[in-house]
Design a protein around this motif. Structure first.
Motif, mmCIF file in Angstrom:
data_model
loop_
_atom_site.group_PDB
_atom_site.id
_atom_site.type_symbol
_atom_site.label_atom_id
_atom_site.label_comp_id
_atom_site.label_asym_id
_atom_site.label_seq_id
_atom_site.Cartn_x
_atom_site.Cartn_y
_atom_site.Cartn_z
ATOM 1 N N THR A 82 60.403 15.302 74.752
ATOM 2 C CA THR A 82 61.747 14.127 73.558
ATOM 3 C C THR A 82 62.371 12.645 74.536
ATOM 4 O O THR A 82 63.063 13.145 75.294
ATOM 5 C CB THR A 82 62.129 14.472 72.029
ATOM 6 N N ALA A 83 61.821 12.486 74.292
ATOM 7 C CA ALA A 83 62.801 10.832 74.636
ATOM 8 C C ALA A 83 63.299 10.097 73.775
ATOM 9 O O ALA A 83 62.581 9.570 72.752
ATOM 10 C CB ALA A 83 62.017 9.901 75.126
ATOM 11 N N PRO A 84 64.524 9.929 73.314
ATOM 12 C CA PRO A 84 65.151 9.843 72.057
ATOM 13 C C PRO A 84 65.924 8.554 72.497
ATOM 14 O O PRO A 84 65.605 7.779 74.210
ATOM 15 C CB PRO A 84 66.828 10.843 72.010
ATOM 16 N N VAL A 85 66.122 7.631 71.187
ATOM 17 C CA VAL A 85 66.274 6.058 71.098
ATOM 18 C C VAL A 85 67.216 5.695 70.574
ATOM 19 O O VAL A 85 68.009 7.087 70.221
ATOM 20 C CB VAL A 85 65.674 5.408 70.429
ATOM 21 N N ALA A 113 57.466 12.329 81.389
ATOM 22 C CA ALA A 113 57.047 13.174 81.913
ATOM 23 C C ALA A 113 57.985 13.852 83.209
ATOM 24 O O ALA A 113 58.470 14.673 83.762
ATOM 25 C CB ALA A 113 55.859 12.069 83.220
ATOM 26 N N GLN A 114 59.307 12.253 83.698
ATOM 27 C CA GLN A 114 60.427 12.549 84.638
ATOM 28 C C GLN A 114 60.892 14.566 83.529
ATOM 29 O O GLN A 114 61.906 14.641 83.992
ATOM 30 C CB GLN A 114 61.174 11.376 83.954
ATOM 31 N N VAL A 115 61.190 13.832 81.642
ATOM 32 C CA VAL A 115 61.715 14.704 81.316
ATOM 33 C C VAL A 115 60.930 16.343 81.065
ATOM 34 O O VAL A 115 61.610 17.595 80.879
ATOM 35 C CB VAL A 115 62.855 14.567 80.431
ATOM 36 N N THR A 116 60.205 16.583 81.374
ATOM 37 C CA THR A 116 59.199 17.747 80.668
ATOM 38 C C THR A 116 60.052 18.843 81.554
ATOM 39 O O THR A 116 60.253 19.086 82.894
ATOM 40 C CB THR A 116 57.996 17.023 81.529
ATOM 41 N N GLY A 117 60.389 19.789 80.684
ATOM 42 C CA GLY A 117 60.449 21.491 80.983
ATOM 43 C C GLY A 117 62.092 21.316 82.080
ATOM 44 O O GLY A 117 62.820 21.819 82.204
#
Length: 288
Positions: A82-85, A113-117
């Protein structure tokens, strides 16, 4: 137009069920090009530009809105990347959100992609104000303590200097300097300067300690950021906040990260670790 579209986050997958959003609104999804936007319909009488400006000055309203926003984000982040806004991001309608996903789809995909896992951890470091260095020892109202520079002392030494003047010009000057040292105002200034030097030394030590903690944690984290120290009215503490850090940590290294953070306290420094959280500090994009 009486309604707008409130955006919480952009993720990879739809969530089967979601908790209520701001002002109790139902949360739904908008899907476009492999991205899922989590939104709800909100009344512009509260979330329009002018009403919102007034609402943001209401701390109770702001706190409740923030809790609802984070409740939705945390629920989504628990099951999918998830990418919070940013809090209170409102668009005119769903069409503008679709346009956002299309225009900035690559940016969102890169962030995801950068925050996966990985999850975000917060680390705060506290110490006592001034690092334990207090003000100079002074009497009431900043006056020198009784017994120091007693009246008559400097005057007597001054007479002694005059008496010794015939012993040589150099000795006379030295004696006059000694007399000045004994004056109450001079003694106070010396102590005041020493106090200020001590405070500056403590400040430099505290800043160096905070930088050491941040560097050590950043070596384990995939990314680290230092936020501004919180005002004591927000943190609820009177201690000096040396560090307000956020760290993006691989889930496999979470225990290692927390253990390291615990070892970095002591010697007057208290470490507080919070998390894991959705990666707020590493994915929020400014609306374009």
């Amino acid at each position: 137009m009486t309604e707008g579209t409130y955006l919480y986050a952009v993720a990879r997958d739809p969530l089967p069920g979601c908790p209520p959003g701001v002002v109790g609104t139902a949360v739904r999804t908008i899907v476009r090009d492999g991205l899922v936007a989590y939104v709800s319909t909100v009344p512009l009488e509260q979330f329009g530009e002018e009403p919102l400006r007034r609402s943001l000055e209401d701390l109770d309203w702001l706190a409740e809105t923030a809790r609802a926003h984070h409740r939705v984000v945390d629920a989504v982040a628990a099951v999918t990347t998830t990418a919070p806004v940013r809090l209170v991001t409102v668009y005119e309608d769903d069409g503008q959100v679709v346009d956002l996903l299309e225009r900035r789809g690559d940016d969102f995909q890169e962030l995801l992609a950068q925050v996966t896992g990985r999850r975000e951890w917060g680390v705060k470091a506290y110490t006592k104000p001034g690092g334990g260095v207090g003000a100079a020892d002074e009497g009431p109202a900043g006056r020198p303590e009784a017994g120091e520079g007693q009246p008559g002392t400097a005057q007597s030494e001054g007479h002694a200097c005059q008496a010794e003047a015939g012993a040589g010009r150099g000795e006379g000057h030295a004696c006059q300097a000694k007399a000045r040292e004994g004056r109450p105002g001079t003694a106070y200034l010396h102590r005041r300067r020493a106090s200020l030097r001590g405070r500056e030394h403590a400040r430099r030590q505290a800043l160096n300690r905070a930088e050491h903690i941040h560097r050590a944690l950043s070596e384990i984290a995939a990314a680290g950021r230092r936020h501004r120290a919180q005002d004591s009215r927000l943190s609820g503490r009177q201690d000096w906040m040396l560090l307000n850090g956020a760290y993006l940590v691989d889930e496999a290294r979470a225990a290692e990260f927390a253990a390291l953070a615990d070892t970095l306290g002591g010697d007057g420094v208290e470490i507080r670790v919070t998390g894991p959280w959705a990666p707020y500090s590493f994915t929020v994009m400014e609306p374009a």
